[in-house]
Design an enzyme around this catalytic site. Structure first.
Site, short mmCIF file in Angstrom:
data_model
loop_
_atom_site.label_atom_id
_atom_site.label_comp_id
_atom_site.label_asym_id
_atom_site.label_seq_id
_atom_site.Cartn_x
_atom_site.Cartn_y
_atom_site.Cartn_z
N SER A 67 7.21 26.72 -38.68
CA SER A 67 7.90 27.96 -38.31
C SER A 67 8.98 27.75 -37.26
CB SER A 67 6.88 28.98 -37.80
OG SER A 67 6.24 28.50 -36.64
N THR A 201 7.40 31.53 -34.21
CA THR A 201 8.24 31.29 -33.04
C THR A 201 7.48 30.50 -31.99
OG1 THR A 201 9.06 33.56 -33.33
CG2 THR A 201 9.70 32.44 -31.32
N THR A 219 13.02 29.33 -33.39
CA THR A 219 12.35 29.68 -34.64
C THR A 219 13.26 29.40 -35.83
OG1 THR A 219 11.20 31.48 -35.81
CG2 THR A 219 13.20 32.06 -34.62
N ARG A 229 19.74 37.39 -42.07
CA ARG A 229 18.78 38.11 -41.24
C ARG A 229 18.59 37.41 -39.91
NH1 ARG A 229 13.56 36.75 -38.69
NH2 ARG A 229 12.38 38.69 -38.53
N VAL A 230 18.58 38.19 -38.83
CA VAL A 230 18.29 37.68 -37.49
C VAL A 230 17.14 38.51 -36.94
CG1 VAL A 230 19.16 37.37 -35.14
CG2 VAL A 230 20.67 36.95 -37.10
N ASP A 232 13.94 38.83 -33.71
CA ASP A 232 13.92 39.12 -32.28
C ASP A 232 14.18 37.89 -31.42
OD1 ASP A 232 11.44 37.99 -33.04
OD2 ASP A 232 10.43 38.86 -31.31
N THR A 252 6.18 36.90 -29.95
CA THR A 252 6.09 36.21 -31.24
C THR A 252 5.51 37.19 -32.25
OG1 THR A 252 5.17 34.29 -32.41
CG2 THR A 252 3.79 35.27 -30.71
N GLY A 253 5.92 37.07 -33.50
CA GLY A 253 5.39 37.97 -34.51
C GLY A 253 6.46 38.51 -35.42
N ASP A 254 6.26 39.72 -35.90
CA ASP A 254 7.19 40.36 -36.83
C ASP A 254 8.43 40.83 -36.07
OD1 ASP A 254 8.60 41.93 -38.60
OD2 ASP A 254 6.83 42.85 -39.49
#
Length: 341
Positions: A67, A201, A219, A229-230, A232, A252-254
């Site tokens: 990732s 991330t 990431t 797409r970018v 966070d 970290t996450g969605d």
């Protein structure tokens, strides 16, 4: 007494008053080599920014869980692109790159944005051209593994993906997609499979002995994302935030959901008001839960005294969040765990 104190520091679970000490390095997930690299930089007299750059850069080299770095998370066209940022909590300067192509050391390029430009964020092909001018080599970010991931996805009729309200039906077939002539919007909840081995991330916060704060992220973004797409990670206040008058945080996450709430900035502001780092992290997660109860995400927080904490949103298959902490009391980079809320 000192032995007892050290044992207390090691055994105290995250979320319960962690023993504060400086310097401190904290990073998302159990990315041990990243923590060790950053800690070593501090031990050898490097700056907090150096530690963040080298620590996150280690994950780019290691391809942490696929990732971070090259050869992971191919987008819809099969290409791996990178996002990264680094922030100086003394000057509040930020360097960031997004949709970076053909350059492996994304956080290194982000650092150069601070050092050699008056800008904050460079994106896409232009970010790659900047990187080459700064001396970074052009390299193929595709590997056999990322090609395999891409092929499997195509064979599964491009499932899952990030489209909605388009024709042909994105839940049943591949594109190219377009807007329907008659638009009927429907809410689609596509829950991508997440697990302890499917992150997205590395986020890191480093606080020096004098309380100087730096933070950073790196990431390769969401797997099968729509090109361009970018998330966070490269956005100041979302992916990470550093302020030497208060502390630092990294998320970290969605990223598509989390960036809407600037969680890292919010956590630092909570700590500025005197909130304990663990509670600050929890408050940020709770805030997002009100709008997106099923979001996948976690955050780490540390204040200028060296106190730290973390929090995550509880989901089936994701009930605990693992992260790394290094400080003088722990003796070596140590994996810690917090129960999700």
């Amino acid at each position: 007494l000192m032995v007892a104190f050290l044992l207390l520091a090691v055994l105290t679970p995250a979320g319960v008053a962690s023993a504060a000490a400086l310097p401190v390095v904290i990073n998302t997930w159990a990315f041990r080599t990243a923590a060790e690299t950053a800690w070593r930089v501090l031990e050898l007299g490097g700056s907090e920014l150096d530690a963040v750059e080298r620590g996150c850069g280690q994950c780019e080299i290691d391809q942490c869980d696929g990732s971070v770095g090259y050869g992971g998370s191919p987008d819809e066209s099969g290409e791996t692109t990178l996002d990264a940022m680094i922030m100086d909590g003394n000057t509040m300067e930020v360097g960031a790159v997004a949709d970076l192509r053909r350059v492996k050391n994304a956080i290194g390029v982000a650092r150069k944005v601070i050092e050699y430009t008056k800008h904050t964020l460079l994106v896409g092909e232009s970010a790659s051209l900047f990187a080459v001018r700064m001396g970074f080599p052009c390299e193929d970010l595709t590997t056999q593994k990322s090609l395999s991931l891409y092929s499997e996805w195509l064979n599964q009729r491009c499932q899952p993906n990030y489209w909605k309200n388009v024709v042909p039906d994105s839940s049943k077939s591949c594109g190219p997609y377009k807007r329907p002539e008659k638009v009927t919007y429907k809410e689609e909840q596509t829950v991508l499979k997440r697990s302890a081995r499917n992150h997205d991330t590395i986020g890191m916060v480093v606080i020096g002995v004098s309380g100087t704060v730096a933070s950073g992220t790196s990431t390769n973004g969401a797997v099968h994302k729509i090109p361009g797409r970018v998330g966070d990670s490269p956005i100041a206040g979302a992916g990470s935030y550093a302020d030497s008058t208060a502390g630092g945080a990294a998320a970290t996450g969605d990223g598509d959901i989390m960036m809407r709430f600037l969680p890292s900035y919010q956590a630092v502001e909570y700590m500025r008001m005197g909130t304990d780092p663990t509670v600050a992290c929890q408050k940020v997660i709770s805030r997002i839960q009100k709008y997106a109860p099923n979001f996948f995400g976690a955050i780490i927080c540390a204040n200028t005294t060296g106190s730290y904490g973390a929090a995550c949103n509880k989901l089936p298959g994701f009930t605990q969040f693992h992260f790394m902490v290094s400080n003088p009391l722990l003796g070596q980079p140590t994996e810690q765990v917090v129960d999700c809320i």
